[in-house]
Design a protein around this motif. Structure first.
Motif, PDB file in Angstrom:
ATOM      1  N   TYR A  45      44.383  74.015  19.945  1.00 42.45           N
ATOM      2  CA  TYR A  45      43.488  72.946  20.941  1.00 42.45           C
ATOM      3  C   TYR A  45      42.613  73.897  21.829  1.00 42.45           C
ATOM      4  N   CYS A  46      42.200  75.006  20.919  1.00 43.20           N
ATOM      5  CA  CYS A  46      40.594  75.729  21.649  1.00 43.20           C
ATOM      6  C   CYS A  46      39.997  74.442  20.815  1.00 43.20           C
ATOM      7  N   VAL A  49      39.227  71.254  21.690  1.00 42.37           N
ATOM      8  CA  VAL A  49      37.996  70.922  22.991  1.00 42.37           C
ATOM      9  C   VAL A  49      36.551  72.502  22.744  1.00 42.37           C
ATOM     10  N   GLU A  51      36.010  75.825  21.961  1.00 43.15           N
ATOM     11  CA  GLU A  51      37.117  77.317  23.180  1.00 43.15           C
ATOM     12  C   GLU A  51      36.770  78.319  21.484  1.00 43.15           C
ATOM     13  N   SER A  75      43.015  75.873  30.174  1.00 41.03           N
ATOM     14  CA  SER A  75      43.044  74.332  30.741  1.00 41.03           C
ATOM     15  C   SER A  75      44.222  73.815  29.691  1.00 41.03           C
ATOM     16  N   HIS A  77      46.678  73.485  30.337  1.00 41.42           N
ATOM     17  CA  HIS A  77      47.716  72.258  31.358  1.00 41.42           C
ATOM     18  C   HIS A  77      47.631  71.336  30.880  1.00 41.42           C
ATOM     19  N   ILE A  78      46.657  70.852  30.218  1.00 43.81           N
ATOM     20  CA  ILE A  78      46.567  69.635  29.639  1.00 43.81           C
ATOM     21  C   ILE A  78      47.120  69.258  28.174  1.00 43.81           C
ATOM     22  N   TRP A 103      43.239  71.809  40.520  1.00 45.55           N
ATOM     23  CA  TRP A 103      44.033  72.939  40.156  1.00 45.55           C
ATOM     24  C   TRP A 103      44.672  74.276  40.524  1.00 45.55           C
ATOM     25  N   TYR A 105      45.323  79.066  39.470  1.00 43.25           N
ATOM     26  CA  TYR A 105      45.909  79.082  37.755  1.00 43.25           C
ATOM     27  C   TYR A 105      45.890  80.397  38.819  1.00 43.25           C
ATOM     28  N   CYS A 148      50.469  77.665  36.577  1.00 39.72           N
ATOM     29  CA  CYS A 148      49.300  76.572  37.734  1.00 39.72           C
ATOM     30  C   CYS A 148      50.780  75.812  37.780  1.00 39.72           C
TER      31      CYS A 148
END
Length: 158
Positions: A45-46, A49, A51, A75, A77-78, A103, A105, A148
């Motif tokens: 994921y990182c 995006v 990150e 993020s 949660h996406i 949102w 957190y 979250c």
């Protein structure tokens, strides 16, 4: 890197199974499924995006922080929204438009957390010939801590 769970990318594949506007009942819980958040899923994921903060990748560094170990970015949660819902969830309908979200957190998600989601439609209305649904989502870890919570507004396909 270990193999992570593949996600269906063809949103049309199960479209005929999803609830349409008339079937969405405010207050009715959505079906959800638990998801174990793998370290590899966080890393992927990182990477996806852009990150690069070491708190998400470097265990030695992460242990020196106030979190005491690796965490997932807020993020995440996406990814969790799709991980914790089955293929027939109405939020996955092709043509759905995100009309806004908010949102909060609480605690970070961590590798190997078992994530659960409580979600429902809160309201639905028609405005300017568009179908809106207001919905809420709360993600928990295996200890019952809220990771979250959020409220969103979507425009539903006709």
């Amino acid at each position: 890197m270990a193999q992570t769970q593949a996600f269906e990318t063809d949103f049309w594949k199960d479209a005929s199974l999803r609830k349409v506007w008339d079937d969405i009942v405010p207050g009715e819980p959505r079906k959800t499924i638990p998801y174990t958040l793998a370290k590899e899923a966080i890393e992927l994921y990182c990477k996806s995006v852009g990150e690069t903060h070491p708190i998400y990748f470097d265990e030695a560094y992460a242990k020196t922080t106030r979190y005491g170990g690796l965490i997932a970015p807020p993020s995440i949660h996406i990814l969790l929204m799709f991980s914790c819902t089955p293929a027939d969830d109405w939020m996955r309908s092709p043509g759905t438009v995100n009309a806004g979200q908010s949102w909060s957190y609480n605690v970070p998600a961590r590798p190997n957390d078992v994530i659960t989601l409580q979600a429902r439609a809160l309201d639905k209305f028609i405005k300017r010939e568009r179908l809106f649904v207001v919905h809420d989502n709360v993600f928990f870890n295996q200890k019952g801590d809220v990771i979250c919570s959020g409220r969103g507004w979507t425009i539903r396909p006709l």
